[in-house]
Design an enzyme around this catalytic site. Structure first.
Site, short mmCIF file in Angstrom:
data_model
loop_
_atom_site.label_atom_id
_atom_site.label_comp_id
_atom_site.label_asym_id
_atom_site.label_seq_id
_atom_site.Cartn_x
_atom_site.Cartn_y
_atom_site.Cartn_z
N SER A 17 46.53 18.03 -20.54
CA SER A 17 47.08 19.22 -19.87
C SER A 17 48.41 18.88 -19.24
CB SER A 17 46.10 19.70 -18.80
OG SER A 17 46.67 20.76 -18.03
N TYR A 49 40.78 18.19 -11.44
CA TYR A 49 41.16 18.46 -12.83
C TYR A 49 42.43 17.70 -13.21
CZ TYR A 49 42.74 21.06 -16.94
OH TYR A 49 43.18 21.40 -18.20
#
Length: 278
Positions: free
Chosen positions: A143, A166
């Site tokens: 990501s 995350y």
């Protein structure tokens, strides 16, 4: 790389979101697929759907819950015992930004285990098989959301934040990618990471964010990393969609990467691969 119909590819997180559409595209291109998920029912449905829509019967499904280190370990064992070659490992499985801190079955912060440690374990355990199958690829679906790892509180027991959980797991995954690329250099196995697209309308996004990209965009970016012959000699690179990009600074810090490797080995009991170039 070999032609796609001649490849055996392991794709984790294949039952939902981008993983499911990626599985459909690879099946349509004729790849032999080992598809992973944590639901037996979803796995059966996926295999039936793909066989009917693509005519590809070289598909199998492996059940493993990545909240369990033992499940991850057994998945690696099954791949090693039942397959004599592996052309690509696509570490796609993951969870998004959680609203509350959760622990895995092993007592570890859940996002770190599912989004990072699972990729670490499978990559390290399957590295010798990938080398024997070379040319081969490791593709880590990461990501653009990245944050430095706080090694004093990796499990975020003192200062929980879902975004931090995350983003640090994704940076850890990119750090792993760079380490694997260095260790596997000269073996014919490449390792790269990518941000496939921003806020695709998957279940991990729609409840928290406004979608900005399509799933098809993410599939296009990731499929390129798996199958594009122009990337045969590209390794140790982070891509933002299809463009080479710069990852978070900590991913390039060799001391922090060494700390992460040591931590990963300690938490999982899986050693980083030895030199396999000889």
């Amino acid at each position: 790389m070999r032609p796609v119909p001649d490849q055996t590819i392991l794709l984790t997180g294949a039952t939902d979101g981008m993983g499911r559409e990626l599985a459909r595209e690879l099946a349509a291109q004729g790849a032999s697929l080992i598809l992973h998920g944590r639901s037996a029912t979803k796995g059966e449905e996926l295999l039936s759907e793909l066989r009917a829509s693509t005519g590809n019967d070289r598909l199998s499904y492996e059940l493993a819950d990545f909240s369990s280190l033992e499940d991850i370990r057994k998945l690696g064992d099954r791949i090693l015992s039942t397959h004599d070659r592996l052309d690509a490992l696509v570490n796609n499985a993951g969870i998004g930004v959680e609203l509350a801190r959760q622990e895995s079955q092993d007592g570890l912060e859940l996002t770190f285990q599912v989004d990072y440690l699972a990729a670490y374990m499978l990559s390290c355990r399957l590295a010798p098989l990938l080398v024997r199958s070379a040319p081969a690829r490791i593709v880590n679906v990461s990501s653009a959301g990245q944050a430095p790892i706080n090694f004093r509180d990796v499990m975020l027991e003192r200062n929980w934040d879902g975004v931090q959980a995350y983003c640090q797991a994704k940076l850890a995954q990119i750090s792993l990618t760079f380490d694997l690329a260095e260790r596997l250099r000269g073996t014919g196995v490449t390792a790269n990471a990518l941000h496939p697209a921003s806020y695709m309308p998957t279940k991990m996004v729609v409840n928290l964010f406004t979608p900005q990209s399509t799933v098809e965009e993410g599939v296009h970016s990731t499929l390129r990393m798996i199958t594009d012959p122009s990337l045969d000699d590209v390794t140790g690179t982070y891509f933002n969609r299809t463009q080479r990009s710069r990852a978070g600074a900590q991913a390039y810090d060799e001391r922090d990467r060494a700390r992460l490797r040591a931590l990963s080995e300690s938490l999982t009991g899986v050693s980083f691969p030895a030199d396999l170039s000889g």
